[in-house]
Scaffold this active site. Structure first.
Site, PDB file in Angstrom:
ATOM      1  N   SER A 262      28.909  -1.547   5.147  1.00 33.18           N
ATOM      2  CA  SER A 262      27.491  -1.831   5.324  1.00 33.18           C
ATOM      3  C   SER A 262      26.780  -1.387   4.076  1.00 33.18           C
ATOM      4  CB  SER A 262      26.958  -1.077   6.529  1.00 33.18           C
ATOM      5  OG  SER A 262      26.843   0.286   6.194  1.00 33.18           O
ATOM      6  N   LYS A 263      25.484  -1.697   4.052  1.00 32.21           N
ATOM      7  CA  LYS A 263      24.675  -1.333   2.885  1.00 32.21           C
ATOM      8  C   LYS A 263      24.700   0.175   2.663  1.00 32.21           C
ATOM      9  CE  LYS A 263      21.600  -5.065   3.844  1.00 32.21           C
ATOM     10  NZ  LYS A 263      20.358  -5.472   4.440  1.00 32.21           N
ATOM     11  N   ARG A 264      24.926   0.906   3.758  1.00 33.39           N
ATOM     12  CA  ARG A 264      24.833   2.360   3.648  1.00 33.39           C
ATOM     13  C   ARG A 264      26.014   3.011   2.938  1.00 33.39           C
ATOM     14  NH1 ARG A 264      21.430   1.343   7.622  1.00 33.39           N
ATOM     15  NH2 ARG A 264      23.002   0.438   8.981  1.00 33.39           N
TER      16      ARG A 264
END
Ligand code: GLU
Length: 502
Positions: A262-264
């Protein structure tokens, strides 16, 4: 359904750059649309202003362009179902939520976050799980528990949300093209918010209404939306609309087995996560994407297409047209897929092989900036000789410089090992053989050196002299390419270097 009526959409929220999963969703939608002569739509789901990140939309548009999977309709492209920004469609959502209220499919709820928190704690204390569902809603502050008078009062004076009223005790069935039939007991669903207290719709409401109004035939999206789909099915039914087809794509997993990407988790991965570079708005730090790291869009798209979809043929290198031709939702995996950086490097190498003109232009620039003169034919030969050694266009100089310039240094380890008088003697003798060789071709040279006694010692020495290290292509071809004069000059240079050292 006629194949020409296929309409699919990519519906990102402008909450930052796209990561691999996001762009793969766009790609599968695109491939499916093109395969069926349909329409690929870009809708921006921007009703959650709190999560808005500037430049996301531009990023999305640029990424789709770079991948050559541009929409036919939608934000940036126009079309009959304008506007394609959800933030500009708020009136539409209000119109439809009123229909639900009238028909009894939705209700007003006045509980504040604090109230709900308090209730949750109460329930937890009693060992029960709290959920805003068909049973507990009767214990809360909403239009189902208030008198008409109380309700009117509250509507005037309090802020409220509108929730979907789940009918308990039903077995709800839905069909997913990838996962087959899925059944849920509506007793397990909660009354999700459809309209927030600021009047903005939630994802569920806006997404469903837009998919219907924009005549979407197939909803192709990430697995993370699968559980929401039951609510969407209920919404379609409540409105009396026919359902689109659903296909939920498998997650892309991190190769350390620690969940989805994910972007995280950009920082903790050992591979790039963004298709093109992203400039973090606050810090202005730039995170390079596949484009900046030298990957070709063709290779990126090829790799992404096979990340979760199996075309059922042995071949792995496909052009976009071939992918369109072969694509089918039925051949998408159910389970999560692992991303392998080595594989994308291999895809890049294979696609780069088809880009000889570009490599030529790149190498031409390299030699021009170094003021080296050389014939076009020679440059082409170098490219053909070295292309199989490169994964990226920028690696071409590293693998071919010795065809243009004499090495400026020698690999330390090997050089130190051979730094003695005996080497000079061997090189001097070999040099004489080279002088006498006519014509100076790789075939002749190979033949000659096969016959000499210490060939295993001489060959690495030649390589060191010509390339500067033990790397490079076939040594006899290098000799022929450089020609007699230049080869001997480089051998003499190495001899002198050894003499200086001993
Ligand atoms: N706005 C949702 C997202 O950001 C769209 C999900 C869907 O395609 O329904 O991914």
């Amino acid at each position: 359904m006629s194949s020409h009526s296929v309409r699919v959409r990519f519906a990102p929220s402008p909450t930052g750059p796209l990561h691999l999963g996001g762009i793969r969703t766009a790609l599968y939608n695109y491939l499916f649309a093109k395969k069926h002569g349909g329409t690929f739509i870009l809708r921006i789901e921007d009703t959650d202003r709190k999560r808005f990140v500037e430049n996301s939309e531009l990023y999305i548009l640029n990424t789709l362009k770079w991948c050559h999977i541009e929409p036919d309709e939608g934000v940036g492209y126009g079309g009959p179902y304008y506007p394609y920004y959800q933030s500009k469609r708020i009136d539409i959502y209000h119109l439809y939520i009123n229909q639900l209220l009238k028909k009894g499919y939705a209700y007003y709820a006045f509980d504040t976050d604090k109230d709900i928190d308090k209730k949750r704690k109460e329930y937890n204390k009693r060992g029960l799980t709290f959920s805003y569902n068909s049973i507990i809603r009767m214990d809360l502050n909403n239009s189902l528990t208030l008198t008409t008078e109380q309700l009117h009062d509250k509507l005037r004076s309090c802020s409220y949300v509108i929730r979907f009223k789940i009918k308990p005790g039903e077995k709800l069935k839905m069909y997913d093209i990838i996962r087959g039939n899925i059944i849920v007991d509506t007793d397990h669903l909660d009354d999700k918010i459809l309209l927030k207290s600021d009047g903005a719709p939630t994802y569920h409401l806006a997404n469903t209404i837009d998919d219907h109004l924009m005549k979407i035939t197939h909803v192709i999206r990430g697995e993370e939306w699968l559980s929401s789909t039951f609510l969407h099915v209920l919404l379609y039914k409540a409105f009396g609309w026919s359902l689109p087809h659903f296909a939920h794509l498998p997650l892309i997993l991190r190769n350390n087995g620690k969940g989805k990407i994910s972007k995280r988790n950009t920082g903790s991965l050992n591979f790039p996560i963004y298709p093109i570079q992203w400039k973090i708005p606050k810090t202005k730090i730039i995170i390079p994407g596949y484009r900046e790291l030298g990957y070709l869009p063709e290779a990126f798209v090829n790799m992404l297409a096979l990340l979760g979809w199996n075309p059922g043929v042995e071949k792995e290198i496909f052009s976009l047209q071939e992918l369109i031709h072969l694509f089918s939702l039925e051949k998408i995996n159910k389970s999560g897929v692992y991303f392998d950086i080595k594989k994308i490097n291999w895809f890049n190498k294979k696609h780069l092989n088809k880009k000889k003109e570009e490599i030529f232009a790149f190498l031409f620039e390299e030699i021009k900036t170094r003021s080296i003169l050389c014939k076009k034919d020679y440059l082409w030969k170098v490219i053909h000789l070295t292309i199989n050694r490169i994964h990226f266009i920028h690696e071409i100089w590293k693998h071919s410089f010795y065809f243009f310039v004499s090495p400026s240094s020698y690999e330390d380890n090997f050089f130190n090992k051979i730094c003695h008088k005996n080497t000079i003697l061997q090189l001097d003798n070999a040099k004489i053989l080279l002088y006498d060789m006519n014509p100076f071709t790789s075939v002749n040279l190979k033949f000659l050196f096969q016959t000499i006694k210490n060939k295993h010692k001489i060959m690495p020495l030649f390589r060191l002299a010509l390339v500067g290290s033990l790397k490079g292509i076939d040594i006899f071809i290098i000799l022929e390419m450089l020609g007699k004069q230049e080869s001997i000059r480089r051998i003499e240079k190495l001899i002198n270097r050894i003499k200086e050292k001993i």
